[in-house]
Design a protein around this motif. Structure first.
Motif, PDB file in Angstrom:
ATOM      1  N   ARG A   1       0.864  -1.181   0.000  1.00  0.00           N
ATOM      2  CA  ARG A   1       0.000   0.000   0.000  1.00  0.00           C
ATOM      3  C   ARG A   1       0.904   1.236   0.000  1.00  0.00           C
ATOM      4  O   ARG A   1       1.765   1.391   0.864  1.00  0.00           O
ATOM      5  CB  ARG A   1      -0.930   0.029   1.215  1.00  0.00           C
ATOM      6  N   ALA A   2       0.706   2.100  -0.984  1.00  0.00           N
ATOM      7  CA  ALA A   2       1.518   3.313  -1.116  1.00  0.00           C
ATOM      8  C   ALA A   2       0.588   4.515  -1.253  1.00  0.00           C
ATOM      9  O   ALA A   2      -0.581   4.386  -1.618  1.00  0.00           O
ATOM     10  CB  ALA A   2       2.456   3.202  -2.314  1.00  0.00           C
ATOM     11  N   TRP A   3       1.154   5.716  -1.023  1.00  0.00           N
ATOM     12  CA  TRP A   3       0.333   6.921  -0.882  1.00  0.00           C
ATOM     13  C   TRP A   3       0.788   8.025  -1.822  1.00  0.00           C
ATOM     14  O   TRP A   3       1.981   8.242  -2.039  1.00  0.00           O
ATOM     15  CB  TRP A   3       0.407   7.420   0.562  1.00  0.00           C
ATOM     16  N   GLU A   4      -0.207   8.735  -2.338  1.00  0.00           N
ATOM     17  CA  GLU A   4       0.031   9.948  -3.124  1.00  0.00           C
ATOM     18  C   GLU A   4      -0.496  11.133  -2.335  1.00  0.00           C
ATOM     19  O   GLU A   4      -1.550  11.040  -1.695  1.00  0.00           O
ATOM     20  CB  GLU A   4      -0.658   9.863  -4.483  1.00  0.00           C
ATOM     21  N   PHE A   5       0.206  12.273  -2.415  1.00  0.00           N
ATOM     22  CA  PHE A   5      -0.181  13.429  -1.615  1.00  0.00           C
ATOM     23  C   PHE A   5       0.609  14.658  -2.064  1.00  0.00           C
ATOM     24  O   PHE A   5       1.573  14.543  -2.825  1.00  0.00           O
ATOM     25  CB  PHE A   5       0.081  13.157  -0.118  1.00  0.00           C
ATOM     26  N   HIS A   6       0.201  15.816  -1.593  1.00  0.00           N
ATOM     27  CA  HIS A   6       0.970  17.045  -1.731  1.00  0.00           C
ATOM     28  C   HIS A   6       1.682  17.303  -0.405  1.00  0.00           C
ATOM     29  O   HIS A   6       1.193  16.908   0.666  1.00  0.00           O
ATOM     30  CB  HIS A   6       0.068  18.223  -2.089  1.00  0.00           C
ATOM     31  N   PHE A   7       2.808  18.019  -0.464  1.00  0.00           N
ATOM     32  CA  PHE A   7       3.617  18.194   0.736  1.00  0.00           C
ATOM     33  C   PHE A   7       4.634  19.314   0.537  1.00  0.00           C
ATOM     34  O   PHE A   7       4.784  19.845  -0.566  1.00  0.00           O
ATOM     35  CB  PHE A   7       4.353  16.887   1.072  1.00  0.00           C
ATOM     36  N   ARG A   8       5.313  19.659   1.622  1.00  0.00           N
ATOM     37  CA  ARG A   8       6.452  20.575   1.582  1.00  0.00           C
ATOM     38  C   ARG A   8       7.629  19.939   2.306  1.00  0.00           C
ATOM     39  O   ARG A   8       7.450  19.262   3.315  1.00  0.00           O
ATOM     40  CB  ARG A   8       6.120  21.922   2.243  1.00  0.00           C
ATOM     41  N   LEU A   9       8.808  20.148   1.763  1.00  0.00           N
ATOM     42  CA  LEU A   9      10.053  19.750   2.421  1.00  0.00           C
ATOM     43  C   LEU A   9      10.779  21.002   2.877  1.00  0.00           C
ATOM     44  O   LEU A   9      10.767  22.026   2.186  1.00  0.00           O
ATOM     45  CB  LEU A   9      10.953  18.974   1.459  1.00  0.00           C
ATOM     46  N   ARG A  10      11.418  20.900   4.029  1.00  0.00           N
ATOM     47  CA  ARG A  10      12.254  22.007   4.511  1.00  0.00           C
ATOM     48  C   ARG A  10      13.559  21.422   5.013  1.00  0.00           C
ATOM     49  O   ARG A  10      13.573  20.435   5.751  1.00  0.00           O
ATOM     50  CB  ARG A  10      11.553  22.790   5.624  1.00  0.00           C
ATOM     51  N   GLY A  11      14.656  22.024   4.570  1.00  0.00           N
ATOM     52  CA  GLY A  11      15.963  21.535   4.973  1.00  0.00           C
ATOM     53  C   GLY A  11      17.037  22.009   4.019  1.00  0.00           C
ATOM     54  O   GLY A  11      16.795  22.836   3.122  1.00  0.00           O
ATOM     55  N   ASP A  12      18.228  21.455   4.196  1.00  0.00           N
ATOM     56  CA  ASP A  12      19.364  21.796   3.349  1.00  0.00           C
ATOM     57  C   ASP A  12      19.099  21.335   1.914  1.00  0.00           C
ATOM     58  O   ASP A  12      18.620  20.226   1.676  1.00  0.00           O
ATOM     59  CB  ASP A  12      20.619  21.112   3.901  1.00  0.00           C
ATOM     60  N   GLU A  13      19.416  22.200   0.956  1.00  0.00           N
ATOM     61  CA  GLU A  13      19.114  21.891  -0.448  1.00  0.00           C
ATOM     62  C   GLU A  13      19.863  20.654  -0.949  1.00  0.00           C
ATOM     63  O   GLU A  13      19.351  19.934  -1.797  1.00  0.00           O
ATOM     64  CB  GLU A  13      19.433  23.095  -1.340  1.00  0.00           C
ATOM     65  N   GLU A  14      21.050  20.393  -0.434  1.00  0.00           N
ATOM     66  CA  GLU A  14      21.790  19.198  -0.867  1.00  0.00           C
ATOM     67  C   GLU A  14      21.047  17.925  -0.483  1.00  0.00           C
ATOM     68  O   GLU A  14      20.998  16.960  -1.252  1.00  0.00           O
ATOM     69  CB  GLU A  14      23.203  19.189  -0.273  1.00  0.00           C
ATOM     70  N   LEU A  15      20.450  17.914   0.708  1.00  0.00           N
ATOM     71  CA  LEU A  15      19.669  16.752   1.133  1.00  0.00           C
ATOM     72  C   LEU A  15      18.401  16.629   0.290  1.00  0.00           C
ATOM     73  O   LEU A  15      18.028  15.525  -0.135  1.00  0.00           O
ATOM     74  CB  LEU A  15      19.296  16.875   2.605  1.00  0.00           C
ATOM     75  N   LEU A  16      17.741  17.754   0.010  1.00  0.00           N
ATOM     76  CA  LEU A  16      16.491  17.712  -0.745  1.00  0.00           C
ATOM     77  C   LEU A  16      16.738  17.321  -2.199  1.00  0.00           C
ATOM     78  O   LEU A  16      15.876  16.704  -2.833  1.00  0.00           O
ATOM     79  CB  LEU A  16      15.776  19.063  -0.662  1.00  0.00           C
ATOM     80  N   ARG A  17      17.915  17.639  -2.716  1.00  0.00           N
ATOM     81  CA  ARG A  17      18.241  17.191  -4.084  1.00  0.00           C
ATOM     82  C   ARG A  17      18.424  15.677  -4.133  1.00  0.00           C
ATOM     83  O   ARG A  17      18.173  15.049  -5.164  1.00  0.00           O
ATOM     84  CB  ARG A  17      19.496  17.906  -4.600  1.00  0.00           C
ATOM     85  N   VAL A  18      18.857  15.078  -3.014  1.00  0.00           N
ATOM     86  CA  VAL A  18      18.918  13.618  -2.953  1.00  0.00           C
ATOM     87  C   VAL A  18      17.504  13.047  -3.045  1.00  0.00           C
ATOM     88  O   VAL A  18      17.260  12.044  -3.727  1.00  0.00           O
ATOM     89  CB  VAL A  18      19.624  13.149  -1.661  1.00  0.00           C
ATOM     90  N   ALA A  19      16.544  13.691  -2.364  1.00  0.00           N
ATOM     91  CA  ALA A  19      15.144  13.262  -2.474  1.00  0.00           C
ATOM     92  C   ALA A  19      14.648  13.405  -3.906  1.00  0.00           C
ATOM     93  O   ALA A  19      13.905  12.553  -4.413  1.00  0.00           O
ATOM     94  CB  ALA A  19      14.273  14.080  -1.524  1.00  0.00           C
TER      95      ALA A  19
END
Length: 257
Positions: free
Chosen positions: A220-238
């Motif tokens: 079971r997997a989920w779709e959604f809208h969201f916001r990430l906050r943090g260092d851009e290098e970490l978010l680029r990994v995402a």
């Protein structure tokens, strides 16, 4: 890094609702044609850098059927991402070499167009959405459950007192592990994910079959809208590797809304 693939299959082409297994087989076959050594690393080494894939998006009109979306034109769009350019290059080259050979559910690939997608300069604080559902599971949940697919917004029959908090912790831990894999050092900064519950919806998928029992693993997997906050290098990994788990099967790709 990310590629946008415009794929033309024999028409009419069915985008299966249970897309993860045929999509993964399709991409692994392409990587084998593009670079067999990379395919071996991606398929066989859990600790090696892999890729993340989106869902298959119909181009043009599509008709709902019992098994999937019937695309009369045979054209679909697919996004694949990875922090390792050789992985994406192997996919692109393999698809070019594999025209007429690689297929999804017996429909052969007739043509492919490849475009490189620019990575956003800023991800922190922006509204994002899932381009493929996010899969997060716990291997040893309480109350005697064997394995539990976690929800970012909670489920009525959850074995966890605060399921969304456990979900966020596992997403954070998984992303930090990916950062270590990419950069070779641990990430020491902050990370936060805010999920908008009004957009969240889930779906069950089959991802693999047990050769001994013949049973499929249900996810079971989920779709959604969201916001990430943090260092851009970490978010680029995402961005490059996806959120959550089972990314190369078509789970966890994110995009700007």
């Amino acid at each position: 890094m990310r590629l946008e693939l415009l794929l033309h299959f024999e028409e009419p082409f069915l985008v299966p609702y249970n897309y993860p297994r045929p999509l993964y087989s399709f991409l692994i076959h392409a990587i084998k044609l593009g670079d067999p050594m990379i395919a071996k690393r991606v398929h066989g080494n859990k600790k090696d850098i892999k890729f993340v894939a989106s869902k298959l998006f119909p181009v043009g009109s599509a008709e709902k059927t019992d098994k999937g979306l019937l695309v009369k034109s045979g054209r679909v769009k697919l996004f694949v991402g990875s922090p390792a350019w050789p992985v994406l290059e192997a996919i692109a080259n393999g698809l070019a070499f594999g025209i007429g050979q690689v297929h999804i559910l017996q429909k052969r690939l007739l043509d492919v167009e490849v475009k490189q997608v620019e990575t956003p300069k800023r991800l922190s604080g922006r509204k994002l959405g899932t381009l493929s559902p996010v899969s997060v599971y716990h291997n040893s949940p309480p109350n005697g459950f064997r394995q539990w697919d976690l929800s970012p917004v909670g489920q009525p029959n959850s074995p966890f007192e605060n399921e969304p908090a456990v979900w966020k912790e596992l997403v954070s831990r998984n992303l930090r592990e990916k950062y270590l894999m990419v950069h070779g050092e641990p990430f020491e900064g902050d990370f936060e994910i805010e999920v908008f519950p009004e957009n969240a919806r889930s779906k069950m998928f089959r991802i693999k079959r047990d050769n001994r029992t013949g049973r499929y693993t249900q996810v079971r997997a989920w779709e959604f809208h969201f916001r990430l906050r943090g260092d851009e290098e970490l978010l680029r990994v995402a961005w490059d590797m996806g959120l959550g788990m089972r990314n190369s099967h078509g789970f966890g790709m994110i995009g700007v809304v």
